[in-house]
Structures are given as C-alpha cells and as structure tokens.
Write a protein that holds these residues in place. Sequence first.
Motif, PDB file in Angstrom:
ATOM      1  N   ALA A 169       0.405  -1.560  -0.077  1.00  0.00           N
ATOM      2  CA  ALA A 169       0.398   0.137   0.479  1.00  0.00           C
ATOM      3  C   ALA A 169       0.600   1.293  -0.219  1.00  0.00           C
ATOM      4  N   VAL A 170       2.220   1.018   0.874  1.00  0.00           N
ATOM      5  CA  VAL A 170       2.351   2.619   1.162  1.00  0.00           C
ATOM      6  C   VAL A 170       3.216   2.869  -0.146  1.00  0.00           C
ATOM      7  N   VAL A 171       4.588   1.672  -0.950  1.00  0.00           N
ATOM      8  CA  VAL A 171       4.679   1.772  -1.844  1.00  0.00           C
ATOM      9  C   VAL A 171       3.503   2.175  -3.370  1.00  0.00           C
ATOM     10  N   GLY A 172       2.602   1.329  -3.125  1.00  0.00           N
ATOM     11  CA  GLY A 172       1.681   2.404  -4.822  1.00  0.00           C
ATOM     12  C   GLY A 172       1.815   3.227  -4.520  1.00  0.00           C
ATOM     13  N   GLY A 173       1.358   4.217  -3.599  1.00  0.00           N
ATOM     14  CA  GLY A 173       0.256   5.097  -2.862  1.00  0.00           C
ATOM     15  C   GLY A 173      -0.802   5.290  -1.804  1.00  0.00           C
ATOM     16  N   LEU A 174      -0.495   5.111  -0.720  1.00  0.00           N
ATOM     17  CA  LEU A 174      -1.673   5.473   0.660  1.00  0.00           C
ATOM     18  C   LEU A 174      -2.888   5.808  -0.495  1.00  0.00           C
ATOM     19  N   GLY A 175      -3.916   5.460  -0.041  1.00  0.00           N
ATOM     20  CA  GLY A 175      -5.504   6.430  -0.688  1.00  0.00           C
ATOM     21  C   GLY A 175      -5.799   6.777  -2.355  1.00  0.00           C
ATOM     22  N   THR A 176      -5.005   6.311  -2.789  1.00  0.00           N
ATOM     23  CA  THR A 176      -5.137   6.064  -4.433  1.00  0.00           C
ATOM     24  C   THR A 176      -5.625   4.977  -4.388  1.00  0.00           C
ATOM     25  N   LEU A 177      -6.631   4.791  -6.308  1.00  0.00           N
ATOM     26  CA  LEU A 177      -7.823   3.477  -5.918  1.00  0.00           C
ATOM     27  C   LEU A 177      -6.205   2.091  -6.812  1.00  0.00           C
ATOM     28  N   TRP A 178      -6.088   3.178  -8.179  1.00  0.00           N
ATOM     29  CA  TRP A 178      -4.785   2.388  -8.295  1.00  0.00           C
ATOM     30  C   TRP A 178      -3.057   2.402  -7.811  1.00  0.00           C
ATOM     31  N   GLY A 179      -3.254   2.750  -7.070  1.00  0.00           N
ATOM     32  CA  GLY A 179      -2.003   2.674  -6.095  1.00  0.00           C
ATOM     33  C   GLY A 179      -2.281   1.674  -5.552  1.00  0.00           C
ATOM     34  N   ALA A 180      -2.508   1.190  -5.550  1.00  0.00           N
ATOM     35  CA  ALA A 180      -2.486  -0.457  -4.583  1.00  0.00           C
ATOM     36  C   ALA A 180      -2.496  -1.248  -5.250  1.00  0.00           C
ATOM     37  N   VAL A 181      -3.134  -1.705  -6.187  1.00  0.00           N
ATOM     38  CA  VAL A 181      -2.673  -2.266  -8.402  1.00  0.00           C
ATOM     39  C   VAL A 181      -0.944  -2.331  -8.296  1.00  0.00           C
ATOM     40  N   VAL A 182      -0.439  -0.928  -8.448  1.00  0.00           N
ATOM     41  CA  VAL A 182       0.780  -0.429  -8.399  1.00  0.00           C
ATOM     42  C   VAL A 182       1.808  -0.790  -7.776  1.00  0.00           C
ATOM     43  N   LEU A 218      11.020  -0.094   1.617  1.00  0.00           N
ATOM     44  CA  LEU A 218      10.360   0.920   2.987  1.00  0.00           C
ATOM     45  C   LEU A 218      11.154   2.441   3.168  1.00  0.00           C
ATOM     46  N   ILE A 219      12.821   2.529   3.584  1.00  0.00           N
ATOM     47  CA  ILE A 219      13.371   3.344   3.444  1.00  0.00           C
ATOM     48  C   ILE A 219      13.416   4.199   2.045  1.00  0.00           C
ATOM     49  N   VAL A 220      13.256   2.969   0.744  1.00  0.00           N
ATOM     50  CA  VAL A 220      13.434   4.413  -0.037  1.00  0.00           C
ATOM     51  C   VAL A 220      12.273   5.009  -0.717  1.00  0.00           C
ATOM     52  N   VAL A 221      11.256   4.269  -0.472  1.00  0.00           N
ATOM     53  CA  VAL A 221      10.565   4.797  -0.799  1.00  0.00           C
ATOM     54  C   VAL A 221       9.624   6.363   0.027  1.00  0.00           C
ATOM     55  N   VAL A 222       9.945   6.068   1.767  1.00  0.00           N
ATOM     56  CA  VAL A 222      10.010   7.015   2.445  1.00  0.00           C
ATOM     57  C   VAL A 222      11.108   7.878   2.227  1.00  0.00           C
ATOM     58  N   LEU A 223      12.020   7.967   1.952  1.00  0.00           N
ATOM     59  CA  LEU A 223      13.186   8.828   1.382  1.00  0.00           C
ATOM     60  C   LEU A 223      13.058   9.535   0.154  1.00  0.00           C
ATOM     61  N   PHE A 224      12.694   9.185  -0.991  1.00  0.00           N
ATOM     62  CA  PHE A 224      13.025   9.781  -2.266  1.00  0.00           C
ATOM     63  C   PHE A 224      11.340   9.489  -3.173  1.00  0.00           C
TER      64      PHE A 224
END
Length: 324
Positions: free
Chosen positions: A243-256, A294-300
């Motif tokens: 969920a965090v990698v795809g984008g929280l609160g986005t419909l297609w982010g969870a699928v990505v 998680l570290i990479v996504v949170v930072l960049f």
Amino acid sequence: MIRLAAGLLAAAVTLALPAVLDDSALAVYILLGLAAIVTVGVSLLMGYAGQVSLGQGAFYAIGAYTAALLALGGVPPVAGLIAAPVVAALSALVIGTPLLRLRGHHLAFATLAMQLILLSLAGQLEFTGGDIGLQAIPQFSIGSFQAESAAAYAYLTWGGLALVLLVTHNVSTSRPGRALRALATSETAAASSGIPVGRYKLVVFALSAAFAGLAGGIYCFYAGYVAPGSFPVLISIQYIVMAVVGGLGTLWGAVVGATAITLLVQGLDSLATLPWMPSYAPSVLSYAVYALVLIVVVLFLPQGLLPTLTDRLSRKRPRERRAR
C-alpha cells in the motif's frame, strides 16, 4: 480520454494473460490479484481513515477458514465465498469496537496481537484442523460450472479485484468518502464538523476486513487447504508495504504496489533457492527487501509510485505545450 484508454488496455491485458501464462506464472498471477484485493482495503484504511493495521492477515485467514468450513460442511462453494467477506466484516466490527479506541502504533500493535491470537487459536482448535489445517476443500463451483483450472481461478480473482475497485471508487467519491479524507487529516477537525468519527472508523475497518475476507475465500478454494502456516505475520507487513509503495489513498496505487512487491519477492525467492545460497536466504531476503523498499520509498517517493509518476507526467505536459 487517456485514463479511459489506459483502463481499457489494462482490462484487455488482464483478460488475455490467463490464456497465455503457464501454470507457474498463473500461480503468481493469482497470488498477485489476491494481494491486490487486500491491499486496496489497506490503502483505504490507512489513506482515508488514517488507521494503521498490522492484522489484515487475520481477516484474510477468517475469510479462508469460513469458506473452507462451509464448503467441507456441504454448503455450496459460492455460498461459502459470499459468507467469507461477511464473516470477516462482522469479526472486524466486534474486534474493532474496543481496538479503534487506540491510535497510531498502539493500534498497529493491537491488531498484530489480534492476528497472533487468532493463529494460535486456529492451531489449537479441533474444528479448524489444528496445526495441520483443513484439507481436501472442494473446488469452487457455481451450478454446473466447476473451476478446475488455474485460469478459472485467475478470472475469479481478478473479477473479485474489479468488484473491490468498484466499491472503493464509489465509497471514495461519495460524501462519506470525503468525510473519511477529513478524518485522515485531523480527527479533531472532523469531529468538530459533525462527522461521526468513531462510526466512520469502524465502518471502514470492517470494509477493509471484508476485502481481505473475500481474498481469503478465493485463496482457500484455489489452494485446496488452509492452515495457520498459510497466514504468517509477515503477510500483514507485506500488505502495508504494498500500500505504501503504490501510494496510500489511491485506487490504482494498491494494484501497482501489489504488482511491484509480488514480482520483486518472486524474483528474490528464485534467487534465494539457487544452489549456492544458504538455507536461511529466503527469510532474510524477504525481511530485508521490505525494509529496504520502505526506506527508499519514504525517502525518495513519499507519495508512492503511482502518485509520483502521475505528478511528474502532469508537470511534463504543460512544458511540452509551451515548447510547441
């Protein structure tokens, strides 16, 4: 227009893939779809309601055990699959009433403890099969149709995902969806605006649990067995990462996010099983990749892959128009 074309292309590819993939690739495809179903609920829960849950694996297990027990008891599999999300949602209402009084990491630890307790009970109770679990679960069927191939379960899985996406879209664009966004921003401000904070938090918690229960129901028919070992604690962490990698609160982010993490984990599993790798490599690589991602996504990429990509594309188009 671009979104419509992208949606039609994604639907065409989704429908075509089961016909061209072999059995091993289809297994990954099905597990990817099941993970996406659960992750949509996690994204809704965290991105809209602002609640962190480390126990979605518990509701996944509740859905699986519900469908399995009913099917083994002679109930038609389609009825078991319908009951799976219902029982998971009802369980979430019961469990969430006291737990949702907590916030932040306290809620996260409480939901994690809930999953540990559930798995411990499933391993001890006789009607759940104990540590051995439930085996010889009948295949999914509707009337005279019986899902005997992996391709059939792939279509069932992605049909379930389409239903979950439709429900989430309707919820997010409705008045309660806008209230949930306000709730995620500030519970105090939302309460002062007349939003029933406690009720909304409980409803979205139950809805995300229903999604997990649906995925669990499909999984039990596909796998043909369920056991406590089928739902490790790591699986709940995996959904959070997706969920965090795809984008929280986005419909297609969870699928990505589910697609990216599933394919990455499958690649690492293949790497870990090479002859020259040590025996502990699979578990070490699994935990290591979640931490690093998680570290990479949170930072960049703090917004996630999909929102970041969409934002960059939207900035690029005005520049191209000005250049013309």
